[in-house]
Design a protein around this motif. Structure first.
Motif, PDB file in Angstrom:
ATOM      1  N   ASP A 154      -9.588  13.331   3.530  1.00 11.77           N
ATOM      2  CA  ASP A 154     -10.422  12.147   3.355  1.00 11.77           C
ATOM      3  C   ASP A 154      -9.669  10.972   3.968  1.00 11.77           C
ATOM      4  N   LYS A 155     -10.204  10.431   5.027  1.00 10.25           N
ATOM      5  CA  LYS A 155      -9.502   9.377   5.765  1.00 10.25           C
ATOM      6  C   LYS A 155      -9.179   8.181   4.890  1.00 10.25           C
ATOM      7  N   GLN A 156     -10.104   7.795   4.017  1.00  8.34           N
ATOM      8  CA  GLN A 156      -9.862   6.636   3.166  1.00  8.34           C
ATOM      9  C   GLN A 156      -8.677   6.868   2.231  1.00  8.34           C
ATOM     10  N   VAL A 157      -8.611   8.051   1.664  1.00  2.00           N
ATOM     11  CA  VAL A 157      -7.524   8.360   0.734  1.00  2.00           C
ATOM     12  C   VAL A 157      -6.188   8.373   1.468  1.00  2.00           C
ATOM     13  N   PHE A 158      -6.127   9.085   2.581  1.00  2.34           N
ATOM     14  CA  PHE A 158      -4.857   9.167   3.301  1.00  2.34           C
ATOM     15  C   PHE A 158      -4.426   7.800   3.835  1.00  2.34           C
ATOM     16  N   THR A 159      -5.367   7.022   4.346  1.00  2.89           N
ATOM     17  CA  THR A 159      -5.037   5.680   4.835  1.00  2.89           C
ATOM     18  C   THR A 159      -4.472   4.826   3.716  1.00  2.89           C
ATOM     19  N   ALA A 160      -4.993   5.007   2.499  1.00  5.23           N
ATOM     20  CA  ALA A 160      -4.483   4.240   1.358  1.00  5.23           C
ATOM     21  C   ALA A 160      -3.051   4.646   1.029  1.00  5.23           C
ATOM     22  N   PHE A 161      -2.744   5.946   1.107  1.00  8.01           N
ATOM     23  CA  PHE A 161      -1.362   6.394   0.900  1.00  8.01           C
ATOM     24  C   PHE A 161      -0.439   5.741   1.925  1.00  8.01           C
ATOM     25  N   LYS A 162      -0.858   5.827   3.177  1.00  5.82           N
ATOM     26  CA  LYS A 162      -0.035   5.316   4.274  1.00  5.82           C
ATOM     27  C   LYS A 162       0.186   3.808   4.126  1.00  5.82           C
ATOM     28  N   GLN A 163      -0.868   3.094   3.763  1.00  3.83           N
ATOM     29  CA  GLN A 163      -0.758   1.645   3.610  1.00  3.83           C
ATOM     30  C   GLN A 163       0.145   1.269   2.447  1.00  3.83           C
ATOM     31  N   TYR A 164       0.050   2.016   1.361  1.00  6.31           N
ATOM     32  CA  TYR A 164       0.886   1.718   0.205  1.00  6.31           C
ATOM     33  C   TYR A 164       2.360   1.896   0.546  1.00  6.31           C
ATOM     34  N   ILE A 165       2.673   2.976   1.244  1.00  4.35           N
ATOM     35  CA  ILE A 165       4.067   3.202   1.637  1.00  4.35           C
ATOM     36  C   ILE A 165       4.543   2.094   2.569  1.00  4.35           C
ATOM     37  N   SER A 166       3.709   1.728   3.522  1.00  2.00           N
ATOM     38  CA  SER A 166       4.073   0.665   4.456  1.00  2.00           C
ATOM     39  C   SER A 166       4.318  -0.652   3.731  1.00  2.00           C
ATOM     40  N   ASP A 167       3.498  -0.951   2.731  1.00  2.00           N
ATOM     41  CA  ASP A 167       3.623  -2.205   1.988  1.00  2.00           C
ATOM     42  C   ASP A 167       4.826  -2.223   1.059  1.00  2.00           C
ATOM     43  N   ASN A 168       5.330  -1.052   0.668  1.00  2.00           N
ATOM     44  CA  ASN A 168       6.375  -0.997  -0.355  1.00  2.00           C
ATOM     45  C   ASN A 168       7.701  -0.421   0.105  1.00  2.00           C
ATOM     46  N   ILE A 169       7.763   0.055   1.334  1.00  3.72           N
ATOM     47  CA  ILE A 169       8.996   0.665   1.818  1.00  3.72           C
ATOM     48  C   ILE A 169      10.142  -0.342   1.834  1.00  3.72           C
TER      49      ILE A 169
END
Length: 312
Positions: free
Chosen positions: A221-236
């Motif tokens: 699900d593109k929306q779900v995976f994009t949310a994972f990726k964005q969260y990591i990018s925002d918090n790394i």
């Protein structure tokens, strides 16, 4: 073939267990079982605490906290008759002097609530309300919701940090402090491992995420995976000296991961996270199963617990 894979996946993700839990046997070291470990954040459960050969109160040990704790030590007690072989792999590394001595705390999953407990909560809540509602309607199999309850992984992380860790540090001969604690899991356990590290960067020195289930659900699900990726990018940016290990195969459920893991790797590279602090390894032919995680477990354990060569 695809239907068979999905059925196998449903069984694996369900965290199947039995009413009468059989205490695992270990071939190396010893296992302490803490029954009815109560919590104000999640349902009570037991803890499997593995102590390495020669464990002594006269020395201090680092600690590895592992999810899906029923699957770690004894294939005779697991739903699929497979295990991570944690006791054998860890004991061999410790006895060879390749790693610092450590103990392992196996935390069992919440069975039907495994998805609700391991799916990163802030990622879930970042999705549109309608998307969240749609996800809550997904079924594990006919009549059984994938998310048995609302996602509560923030409470699970608090349970680990505020209740399990203090219990271990007050009752076992371990080194205290974040630099001596690590967290690990596979599949959904991989998701909750990196998420807990980002939620509590000052509580852990590293996270092991094997065959991380980047789809989050049973299909991409593109929306779900994009949310994972964005969260990591925002918090790394919260991470400084913490280590993080990813790996993946390409068989059975792992066939979904290669492209997704590469995108996560790109996030780490784009943020310039030091290459000495993270790894992403690909194992062609490896499947989504304990037998395959056992085969390569020594790699992340060495990466996390590598002994100081000056002390050897």
């Amino acid at each position: 073939m695809f239907k068979k894979l999905i059925c196998l996946t449903l069984m694996l993700f369900s965290g199947v267990t039995f009413a009468n839990v059989i205490i695992p046997e270990v071939s190396e070291g010893q296992l302490d079982v803490k029954k009815n470990f109560s919590s104000k954040y999640v349902k009570s459960r037991f803890l499997n605490i593995w102590l390495p050969p020669g464990y002594s109160k006269t020395r201090k040990y680092d600690v590895l906290y592992m999810h899906d704790g029923r699957m770690l030590f004894d294939a005779k007690t697991t739903w699929n008759k497979q295990e991570w072989q944690v006791d054998e792999v860890a004991a061999k590394l410790i006895q060879s002097g390749k790693v610092k001595p450590f103990i392992v705390v196996g935390i069992p999953n919440a069975v039907e609530n495994r998805h609700s407990e391991y799916f990163p909560q802030k990622v879930f809540e970042s999705l549109a309300k309608q998307k969240q509602a749609n996800l809550y309607e997904l079924e594990r199999y006919p009549g059984q919701k994938l998310f048995y309850s609302k996602v509560y992984s923030d409470n699970y992380a608090r349970f680990v940090v505020e209740e399990v860790i203090p219990f271990i540090e007050n009752n076992y001969s371990v080194n205290k402090g974040f630099e001596h604690r690590y967290i690990a899991g596979s599949s959904m356990g991989g998701l909750i491992s990196w998420y807990t590290l980002l939620q509590y960067p000052n509580e852990f020195a590293g996270a092991i995420c094997m065959s991380t289930h980047w789809p989050g659900i049973f299909t991409y699900d593109k929306q779900v995976f994009t949310a994972f990726k964005q969260y990591i990018s925002d918090n790394i940016g919260k991470l400084t000296t913490q280590k993080i290990y990813f790996d993946y195969g390409d068989g059975t459920l792992d066939s979904m991961y290669p492209d997704l893991q590469k995108q996560i790797d790109n996030v780490f590279m784009q943020h310039g996270y030091p290459t000495s602090l993270w790894q992403s390894q690909y194992f062609p032919g490896a499947t989504h199963a304990e037998v395959d995680w056992a085969k390569r477990l020594q790699i992340p354990l060495e990466f996390m617990f590598r002994a100081n060569t000056q002390a050897l």
